[in-house]
Design an enzyme around this catalytic site. Sequence first.
Site, PDB file in Angstrom:
ATOM      1  N   VAL A 150      -6.662   1.080   5.528  1.00 38.23           N
ATOM      2  CA  VAL A 150      -5.334   1.378   6.061  1.00 38.23           C
ATOM      3  C   VAL A 150      -4.735   2.512   5.226  1.00 38.23           C
ATOM      4  O   VAL A 150      -5.117   2.678   4.069  1.00 38.23           O
ATOM      5  CB  VAL A 150      -4.410   0.131   5.995  1.00 38.23           C
ATOM      6  CG1 VAL A 150      -4.805  -0.888   7.019  1.00 38.23           C
ATOM      7  CG2 VAL A 150      -4.400  -0.484   4.590  1.00 38.23           C
ATOM      8  N   CYS A 201       0.838  -1.207   0.000  1.00 38.06           N
ATOM      9  CA  CYS A 201       0.000   0.000   0.000  1.00 38.06           C
ATOM     10  C   CYS A 201       0.873   1.258   0.000  1.00 38.06           C
ATOM     11  O   CYS A 201       1.605   1.501   0.958  1.00 38.06           O
ATOM     12  CB  CYS A 201      -0.911  -0.009   1.220  1.00 38.06           C
ATOM     13  SG  CYS A 201      -1.782   1.550   1.492  1.00 38.06           S
TER      14      CYS A 201
END
EC number: 2.5.1.18
Length: 213
Positions: A60, A20
């Site tokens: 997240v 990510c």
Amino acid sequence: MGVEVCVKAAVGHPDTLGDCPFSQRVLLTLEEKKVPYEMKLIDVQNKPDWFLKISPEGKVPVFNGGDGKWIPDSDVITQVIEEKYPTPSLVTPPEYASVGSKIFSCFTTFLKSKDPNDGSEKALLTELQALEEHLKAHGPFINGQNISAADLSLAPKLYHLQVALEHFKGWKIPEDLTNVHAYTEALFSRESFIKTKAAKEHLIAGWAPKVNA
């Protein structure tokens, strides 16, 4: 209670740091400021109940600065870190804050594109050329000699661009964009980046379902 940050775990590897870019941006900010932190890896395909309690949307990264309050959104998190730990300053001047901001969306459009004539490659090249011109005039970083928040936002995205486009399309950033190449080399060789980047195979695994959709 110390600083805690929840970030994406690698697909199929819940004990390994995942791909990510927004999570990496937060980790980079903490590393560059030498702030001690505890990293919690989240399996986004099997989110634990305790995580969903602090991040109801299941997104997240989320950050806890030690006060028990969990904060989502990398834009907000990095601003909070800057205010709480002002040294060294990572503030990007407002006039430079949006440099390179369109590159990631252009990259994802081009990566997913099945039509070579849809203009998505040209759009990405236009944004990379704009970054080249900025770095040529103001480099080596977006704000000159010192790394700043804009670089830490862009670095993970350029890493995704470089790895994913070469793997899925055999495409590389043109060699004549010499300042962009020098910029990525400077960013990717930093200790903070090496420590917080996802392995290439995990990055590729993360993009594969989106590319093949």
